[in-house]
Design an enzyme around this catalytic site. Structure first.
Site, PDB file in Angstrom:
ATOM      1  N   HIS A 166       0.820  -1.211   0.000  1.00 46.80           N
ATOM      2  CA  HIS A 166       0.000   0.000   0.000  1.00 46.80           C
ATOM      3  C   HIS A 166       0.853   1.260   0.000  1.00 46.80           C
ATOM      4  CE1 HIS A 166       0.698   1.035   4.280  1.00 46.80           C
ATOM      5  NE2 HIS A 166       0.663  -0.271   4.512  1.00 46.80           N
ATOM      6  N   CYS A 182       2.771  -4.731   7.016  1.00 45.71           N
ATOM      7  CA  CYS A 182       2.469  -4.441   5.616  1.00 45.71           C
ATOM      8  C   CYS A 182       3.683  -3.810   4.931  1.00 45.71           C
ATOM      9  CB  CYS A 182       1.264  -3.515   5.508  1.00 45.71           C
ATOM     10  SG  CYS A 182      -0.307  -4.304   5.951  1.00 45.71           S
TER      11      CYS A 182
END
Length: 206
Positions: A166, A182
């Site tokens: 992301h 992440c």
């Protein structure tokens, strides 16, 4: 005189041949691609890219792998993400990764892609940071949303891994280990990766 001309011509030819690929494998740099831009109604701010180490700038590099083009390979030690391209090349992006205790590795696939996604902190994160409870129902998209401008959702044979590739508004976290697992990219880079990566793409996290 003729010999000198031949030597000069040979030198020019060699310089031309080397101009496209540096000794570190870089073929082309995209350091000018971090300016302000309007995207889906949001005005992304420019990135002071000169403050980001050059190796983390988006660039096309020589990359030797047996994985097929379209595969995404994440090197958490070097803080690079590679999108494999044909002819022994890859698009390389600088990334931020999970801090100690939140690292992970394995193989997954891109199951979903979202533009300006909603961020919902997992219950474990809310337990560690109670102030995030207000976003239990989801934080709306926006410039300060932790998922940034794009998110690629990673699934494996057991379903949703909970991990994402992301964007992030925190450009200075690139090259660092400070996320909750992440893989984060500069917003301008995740937009570029989003356009290139396909649903179903194989993702290998080293």
């Amino acid at each position: 005189m003729r010999t000198r001309a031949i030597v000069v011509a040979a030198g020019l030819a060699l310089a031309t041949a080397l101009a496209g690929c540096t000794s570190d494998g870089t073929i082309s740099m995209f350091s000018s691609s971090y300016g302000s831009k309007k995207d889906s109604g949001y005005q992304l701010p420019s990135i002071p890219i000169s403050k980001v180490p050059r190796k983390y700038h988006r660039q096309t590099v020589r990359y030797d792998t047996k994985e097929k083009p379209g595969t995404i390979i994440v090197d958490t030690n070097e803080k690079f993400l590679y999108l494999v391209m044909p002819e022994g090349k890859a698009m390389r992006y600088g990334i931020g990764v999970g801090r100690e205790g939140f690292e992970w590795k394995g193989t997954a696939r891109v199951a979903m892609k979202r533009e300006w996604p909603t961020w919902t902190p997992p219950s474990e994160m809310i337990g560690r940071q109670p102030e995030l409870a207000k976003w239990r129902g989801g934080m709306p998209p926006g410039l300060m949303n932790p998922l940034g401008a794009r998110a690629l959702y990673l699934f494996n044979k057991n379903g949703d891994t909970g991990y994402r590739l992301h964007g992030t508004p925190e450009w200075n976290s690139i090259g660092q280990a400070m996320s909750s697992g992440c893989i984060r990219l500069i917003n301008q880079d995740i937009i570029d990766l989003y356009e290139r990566a396909e649903n179903g793409a194989k993702v290998i996290v080293l």
